[in-house]
Scaffold this motif. Structure first.
Motif, PDB file in Angstrom:
ATOM      1  N   ALA A  52       0.830  -1.208   0.000  1.00 43.15           N
ATOM      2  CA  ALA A  52       0.000   0.000   0.000  1.00 43.15           C
ATOM      3  C   ALA A  52       0.864   1.256   0.000  1.00 43.15           C
ATOM      4  O   ALA A  52       0.549   2.246  -0.676  1.00 43.15           O
ATOM      5  CB  ALA A  52      -0.929  -0.007   1.212  1.00 43.15           C
ATOM      6  N   ALA A  53       1.974   1.238   0.740  1.00 43.96           N
ATOM      7  CA  ALA A  53       2.863   2.402   0.781  1.00 43.96           C
ATOM      8  C   ALA A  53       3.500   2.645  -0.583  1.00 43.96           C
ATOM      9  O   ALA A  53       3.590   3.790  -1.054  1.00 43.96           O
ATOM     10  CB  ALA A  53       3.938   2.198   1.847  1.00 43.96           C
ATOM     11  N   ALA A  54       3.949   1.571  -1.240  1.00 48.65           N
ATOM     12  CA  ALA A  54       4.556   1.720  -2.565  1.00 48.65           C
ATOM     13  C   ALA A  54       3.546   2.268  -3.571  1.00 48.65           C
ATOM     14  O   ALA A  54       3.850   3.180  -4.356  1.00 48.65           O
ATOM     15  CB  ALA A  54       5.102   0.379  -3.045  1.00 48.65           C
ATOM     16  N   ALA A  55       2.333   1.728  -3.552  1.00 51.66           N
ATOM     17  CA  ALA A  55       1.305   2.193  -4.483  1.00 51.66           C
ATOM     18  C   ALA A  55       0.912   3.638  -4.197  1.00 51.66           C
ATOM     19  O   ALA A  55       0.660   4.418  -5.128  1.00 51.66           O
ATOM     20  CB  ALA A  55       0.077   1.285  -4.401  1.00 51.66           C
ATOM     21  N   THR A  56       0.867   4.014  -2.928  1.00 50.53           N
ATOM     22  CA  THR A  56       0.544   5.401  -2.578  1.00 50.53           C
ATOM     23  C   THR A  56       1.614   6.351  -3.097  1.00 50.53           C
ATOM     24  O   THR A  56       1.311   7.411  -3.664  1.00 50.53           O
ATOM     25  CB  THR A  56       0.409   5.550  -1.053  1.00 50.53           C
ATOM     26  OG1 THR A  56      -0.605   4.662  -0.583  1.00 50.53           O
ATOM     27  CG2 THR A  56       0.029   6.974  -0.679  1.00 50.53           C
ATOM     28  N   GLY A  57       2.885   5.981  -2.919  1.00 51.72           N
ATOM     29  CA  GLY A  57       3.971   6.829  -3.400  1.00 51.72           C
ATOM     30  C   GLY A  57       3.967   6.976  -4.912  1.00 51.72           C
ATOM     31  O   GLY A  57       4.134   8.081  -5.442  1.00 51.72           O
ATOM     32  N   LEU A 136     -11.537  -2.012  -0.716  1.00 48.88           N
ATOM     33  CA  LEU A 136     -10.636  -1.141  -1.470  1.00 48.88           C
ATOM     34  C   LEU A 136      -9.611  -1.936  -2.268  1.00 48.88           C
ATOM     35  O   LEU A 136      -9.220  -1.530  -3.369  1.00 48.88           O
ATOM     36  CB  LEU A 136      -9.935  -0.174  -0.516  1.00 48.88           C
ATOM     37  CG  LEU A 136     -10.835   0.872   0.155  1.00 48.88           C
ATOM     38  CD1 LEU A 136     -10.007   1.801   1.027  1.00 48.88           C
ATOM     39  CD2 LEU A 136     -11.605   1.680  -0.895  1.00 48.88           C
ATOM     40  N   SER A 137      -9.152  -3.063  -1.739  1.00 49.63           N
ATOM     41  CA  SER A 137      -8.204  -3.875  -2.508  1.00 49.63           C
ATOM     42  C   SER A 137      -8.884  -4.478  -3.732  1.00 49.63           C
ATOM     43  O   SER A 137      -8.263  -4.606  -4.800  1.00 49.63           O
ATOM     44  CB  SER A 137      -7.605  -4.971  -1.629  1.00 49.63           C
ATOM     45  OG  SER A 137      -8.604  -5.886  -1.199  1.00 49.63           O
ATOM     46  N   ALA A 138     -10.162  -4.840  -3.605  1.00 50.40           N
ATOM     47  CA  ALA A 138     -10.897  -5.322  -4.781  1.00 50.40           C
ATOM     48  C   ALA A 138     -11.030  -4.213  -5.815  1.00 50.40           C
ATOM     49  O   ALA A 138     -10.880  -4.444  -7.027  1.00 50.40           O
ATOM     50  CB  ALA A 138     -12.274  -5.828  -4.360  1.00 50.40           C
ATOM     51  N   LEU A 142      -9.448  -4.556  -9.651  1.00 55.64           N
ATOM     52  CA  LEU A 142     -10.291  -4.443 -10.844  1.00 55.64           C
ATOM     53  C   LEU A 142      -9.904  -3.224 -11.681  1.00 55.64           C
ATOM     54  O   LEU A 142      -9.909  -3.281 -12.919  1.00 55.64           O
ATOM     55  CB  LEU A 142     -11.758  -4.361 -10.430  1.00 55.64           C
ATOM     56  CG  LEU A 142     -12.324  -5.633  -9.773  1.00 55.64           C
ATOM     57  CD1 LEU A 142     -13.726  -5.376  -9.244  1.00 55.64           C
ATOM     58  CD2 LEU A 142     -12.328  -6.786 -10.769  1.00 55.64           C
ATOM     59  N   ALA A 143      -9.553  -2.118 -11.023  1.00 58.61           N
ATOM     60  CA  ALA A 143      -9.084  -0.941 -11.761  1.00 58.61           C
ATOM     61  C   ALA A 143      -7.773  -1.243 -12.476  1.00 58.61           C
ATOM     62  O   ALA A 143      -7.540  -0.774 -13.601  1.00 58.61           O
ATOM     63  CB  ALA A 143      -8.916   0.240 -10.810  1.00 58.61           C
ATOM     64  N   ALA A 144      -6.906  -2.036 -11.846  1.00 53.86           N
ATOM     65  CA  ALA A 144      -5.644  -2.411 -12.483  1.00 53.86           C
ATOM     66  C   ALA A 144      -5.901  -3.199 -13.763  1.00 53.86           C
ATOM     67  O   ALA A 144      -5.255  -2.967 -14.796  1.00 53.86           O
ATOM     68  CB  ALA A 144      -4.794  -3.227 -11.515  1.00 53.86           C
ATOM     69  N   HIS A 166      -0.274  -0.639 -10.612  1.00 51.05           N
ATOM     70  CA  HIS A 166      -1.272  -1.691 -10.810  1.00 51.05           C
ATOM     71  C   HIS A 166      -0.767  -3.040 -10.291  1.00 51.05           C
ATOM     72  O   HIS A 166      -1.550  -3.837  -9.757  1.00 51.05           O
ATOM     73  CB  HIS A 166      -1.625  -1.802 -12.292  1.00 51.05           C
ATOM     74  CG  HIS A 166      -2.181  -0.533 -12.861  1.00 51.05           C
ATOM     75  ND1 HIS A 166      -2.995   0.307 -12.137  1.00 51.05           N
ATOM     76  CD2 HIS A 166      -2.037   0.041 -14.091  1.00 51.05           C
ATOM     77  CE1 HIS A 166      -3.331   1.344 -12.892  1.00 51.05           C
ATOM     78  NE2 HIS A 166      -2.762   1.205 -14.066  1.00 51.05           N
ATOM     79  N   THR A 167       0.519  -3.288 -10.444  1.00 52.91           N
ATOM     80  CA  THR A 167       1.083  -4.532  -9.911  1.00 52.91           C
ATOM     81  C   THR A 167       0.946  -4.575  -8.393  1.00 52.91           C
ATOM     82  O   THR A 167       0.571  -5.607  -7.814  1.00 52.91           O
ATOM     83  CB  THR A 167       2.564  -4.656 -10.315  1.00 52.91           C
ATOM     84  OG1 THR A 167       2.667  -4.642 -11.743  1.00 52.91           O
ATOM     85  CG2 THR A 167       3.164  -5.941  -9.771  1.00 52.91           C
ATOM     86  N   CYS A 168       1.239  -3.452  -7.745  1.00 51.08           N
ATOM     87  CA  CYS A 168       1.056  -3.387  -6.287  1.00 51.08           C
ATOM     88  C   CYS A 168      -0.403  -3.634  -5.915  1.00 51.08           C
ATOM     89  O   CYS A 168      -0.700  -4.328  -4.931  1.00 51.08           O
ATOM     90  CB  CYS A 168       1.505  -2.022  -5.766  1.00 51.08           C
ATOM     91  SG  CYS A 168       3.287  -1.745  -5.810  1.00 51.08           S
ATOM     92  N   GLY A 169      -1.320  -3.069  -6.695  1.00 52.33           N
ATOM     93  CA  GLY A 169      -2.738  -3.258  -6.405  1.00 52.33           C
ATOM     94  C   GLY A 169      -3.166  -4.705  -6.525  1.00 52.33           C
ATOM     95  O   GLY A 169      -3.917  -5.218  -5.679  1.00 52.33           O
ATOM     96  N   LEU A 170      -2.698  -5.392  -7.566  1.00 56.34           N
ATOM     97  CA  LEU A 170      -3.054  -6.801  -7.745  1.00 56.34           C
ATOM     98  C   LEU A 170      -2.462  -7.666  -6.634  1.00 56.34           C
ATOM     99  O   LEU A 170      -3.146  -8.547  -6.084  1.00 56.34           O
ATOM    100  CB  LEU A 170      -2.563  -7.282  -9.108  1.00 56.34           C
ATOM    101  CG  LEU A 170      -3.299  -6.694 -10.330  1.00 56.34           C
ATOM    102  CD1 LEU A 170      -2.554  -7.034 -11.613  1.00 56.34           C
ATOM    103  CD2 LEU A 170      -4.734  -7.214 -10.393  1.00 56.34           C
ATOM    104  N   LEU A 171      -1.196  -7.426  -6.285  1.00 59.45           N
ATOM    105  CA  LEU A 171      -0.572  -8.199  -5.211  1.00 59.45           C
ATOM    106  C   LEU A 171      -1.236  -7.915  -3.869  1.00 59.45           C
ATOM    107  O   LEU A 171      -1.420  -8.824  -3.044  1.00 59.45           O
ATOM    108  CB  LEU A 171       0.921  -7.869  -5.139  1.00 59.45           C
ATOM    109  CG  LEU A 171       1.773  -8.341  -6.319  1.00 59.45           C
ATOM    110  CD1 LEU A 171       3.205  -7.850  -6.165  1.00 59.45           C
ATOM    111  CD2 LEU A 171       1.740  -9.864  -6.429  1.00 59.45           C
ATOM    112  N   LEU A 172      -1.606  -6.666  -3.653  1.00 63.79           N
ATOM    113  CA  LEU A 172      -2.264  -6.306  -2.401  1.00 63.79           C
ATOM    114  C   LEU A 172      -3.605  -7.023  -2.270  1.00 63.79           C
ATOM    115  O   LEU A 172      -3.937  -7.578  -1.212  1.00 63.79           O
ATOM    116  CB  LEU A 172      -2.445  -4.790  -2.354  1.00 63.79           C
ATOM    117  CG  LEU A 172      -2.745  -4.139  -1.006  1.00 63.79           C
ATOM    118  CD1 LEU A 172      -2.257  -2.699  -1.007  1.00 63.79           C
ATOM    119  CD2 LEU A 172      -4.232  -4.160  -0.707  1.00 63.79           C
ATOM    120  N   ALA A 173      -4.381  -7.022  -3.356  1.00 67.03           N
ATOM    121  CA  ALA A 173      -5.679  -7.698  -3.319  1.00 67.03           C
ATOM    122  C   ALA A 173      -5.504  -9.199  -3.117  1.00 67.03           C
ATOM    123  O   ALA A 173      -6.243  -9.825  -2.337  1.00 67.03           O
ATOM    124  CB  ALA A 173      -6.444  -7.418  -4.608  1.00 67.03           C
TER     125      ALA A 173
END
Length: 472
Positions: A52-57, A136-138, A142-144, A166-173
């Protein structure tokens, strides 16, 4: 004794026995219950927080690029990873809001909420945190899928910070939903039941995103407006003027020209052309003489706009043909001062150094074009158009042959010597830096800076008519 009455036997319960020595045992740990269950292992929480921190940055970096117009580090203009192209499309925003801003909100919220998945947090709070993280992870996953699909199937170019986000989002979910699915099978876990409701909520948010992008097409260019900083200066004896009178009092002729140029009732196209036209551009201290730089059209046109571009930039190639359409519509009211500005650090200190890729020969194309202009200004427009005709720039040897056929060996000598062309290009790159560097092409005049992409030459005309208050 024999006749003594017998005492009735009384049984004493254990709690009625007198204790001479009282002591207590330490309490045994109770079984994990609602207050002590382990919601998410510590390692899982750390992974969620890092993603989440990486994706936020990354999202914050993309948002900063959207507001400043700066170019993305590590991307080639015209290559497969053309970040500026991706970020200039309609899909980079939602209802005119940069899409990176909602991404910052989503990933930042996940980062803040992950801390509440700790077993030290009350059960009700932890339960709510689970709902937020899963929903939010879902949404992020899906946005990714949506945005990666757009880059692959529609845009045809990629943006590495976007793909990393997007990679961070998929891994986070994947991490969150795996933990929730495995945890829900444990008796001591505290994950929300019917967690697929969170997935449905995430899908609904993405559906709203897709619908908004499909229905509303925001402008893909940005206009930075400012005060007017233009001066028209008369000078005597310009070698570029074929119509300068050879006889008479020069001071009288100059006063007559100045009077004609200063008359607000007479359009510039109908006035006697000035010997020098100095433009001080928006947000800079740099001045340009319309007679001393490559120009398409007359330096005495009613309006002169400066184009900062690179011959190896495919956005610049698209805009070249759009501006040709614009000039056909506006006629002699418009002239374009064209300043080749290579996006290569070898000759542009504001651009990254490139030894390969689309901009590898950008410095050479710019130097050759300026050499042609210095040799024969009447032939520059033809050479300029020729460089933009193919989908990709011609080979540098072919460009040298074309220059030689147009203006002779003198241009090649100037190109090889390099002193004068390099001096011109240094001024162009200095202007590019003064304008804040960033994306090209840029259209600049004394009042505004325009960067981004247009859909057609007619759209450019509409923008210029609005900015310059031209009659339609």
């Amino acid at each position: 004794m024999l006749g003594a009455a017998k005492r009735p036997y009384t049984m004493r319960l254990p709690n009625q026995i007198e204790r001479k020595h009282e002591f207590s045992l330490p309490e045994l740990p109770v079984a994990r219950g609602a207050e002590h269950d382990l919601a998410v292992p510590r390692a899982t929480r750390v992974v969620l927080a890092l993603l989440a921190a990486a994706a936020t940055g990354l999202s914050a970096y993309l948002a900063w690029l959207s507001f400043t117009g700066a170019s993305v580090a590590g991307c080639d203009a015209g290559g497969a990873f053309d970040c500026d192209h991706v970020l200039a499309t309609r899909w980079s925003s939602w209802l005119s809001v940069p899409i990176a801003l909602p991404a910052v909100a989503i990933y930042g919220s996940i980062l803040a909420v992950v801390a509440f998945l700790s077993p030290r947090v009350p059960r009700g709070v932890r339960r709510a945190a689970w709902w937020i993280v899963l929903g939010l992870s879902a949404t992020a996953a899906l946005a990714a899928v949506w945005f990666v699909g757009l880059q692959v199937l529609y845009i045809g170019h990629f943006c590495w910070p976007c793909l990393a986000t997007h990679t961070c989002g998929l891994l986070l979910a994947a991490t969150a939903w795996y933990a929730a699915t495995v945890g829900s099978r444990r008796a001591d876990a505290n994950v929300p039941p019917r967690k697929w409701i969170a997935a449905a909520a995430g899908a609904l948010l993405v559906a709203v995103l897709v619908a908004g992008q499909a229905v509303y097409e925001p402008p893909t260019f940005r206009i930075d407006r400012g005060e007017s900083h233009v001066a028209v200066v008369e000078a005597q004896g310009s070698p570029e003027r074929a119509d300068a009178e050879p006889h008479g009092d020069p001071s009288t002729q100059q006063r007559e020209r100045a009077a004609g140029a200063a008359s607000p009732e007479t359009p510039r196209s109908a006035q006697k052309p000035a010997l020098s036209r100095i433009l001080k551009l928006r947000n800079t201290s740099i001045t340009l003489d319309a007679y001393e730089h490559p120009i398409l059209g007359s330096p005495d046109a009613e309006h002169v706009i400066v184009k900062v571009f690179d011959y190896t930039c495919h956005h610049c190639r698209d805009q070249h043909f759009q501006l040709e359409e614009t000039r056909e519509i506006l006629g002699n009211r418009l002239a374009i001062l064209v300043l080749p500005t290579p996006m290569n650090g070898k000759c542009n200190p504001f651009a990254p150094p490139k030894s390969d890729g689309p901009t590898a020969h950008a410095c050479l194309y710019a130097r050759l074009a300026v050499a042609v202009w210095l040799t024969d200004r009447a032939k520059f427009a033809e050479f300029h158009h020729w460089l933009f005709e193919p989908e990709t720039p011609p080979a540098i040897e072919d460009a040298r042959k074309k220059a030689r056929s147009l203006v002779g060996e003198a241009a090649i000598r100037l190109f090889d010597d390099g002193v004068e062309p390099i001096a011109q290009i240094e001024l162009h790159t200095k202007l590019y830096g003064a304008l804040g560097s960033g994306k090209i092409p840029k259209l600049v005049d004394e009042r505004m800076i325009i960067d981004g992409r247009f859909q057609s030459g007619k759209q450019i005309v509409e923008v210029l008519e609005e900015q310059w208050k031209l009659p339609r």
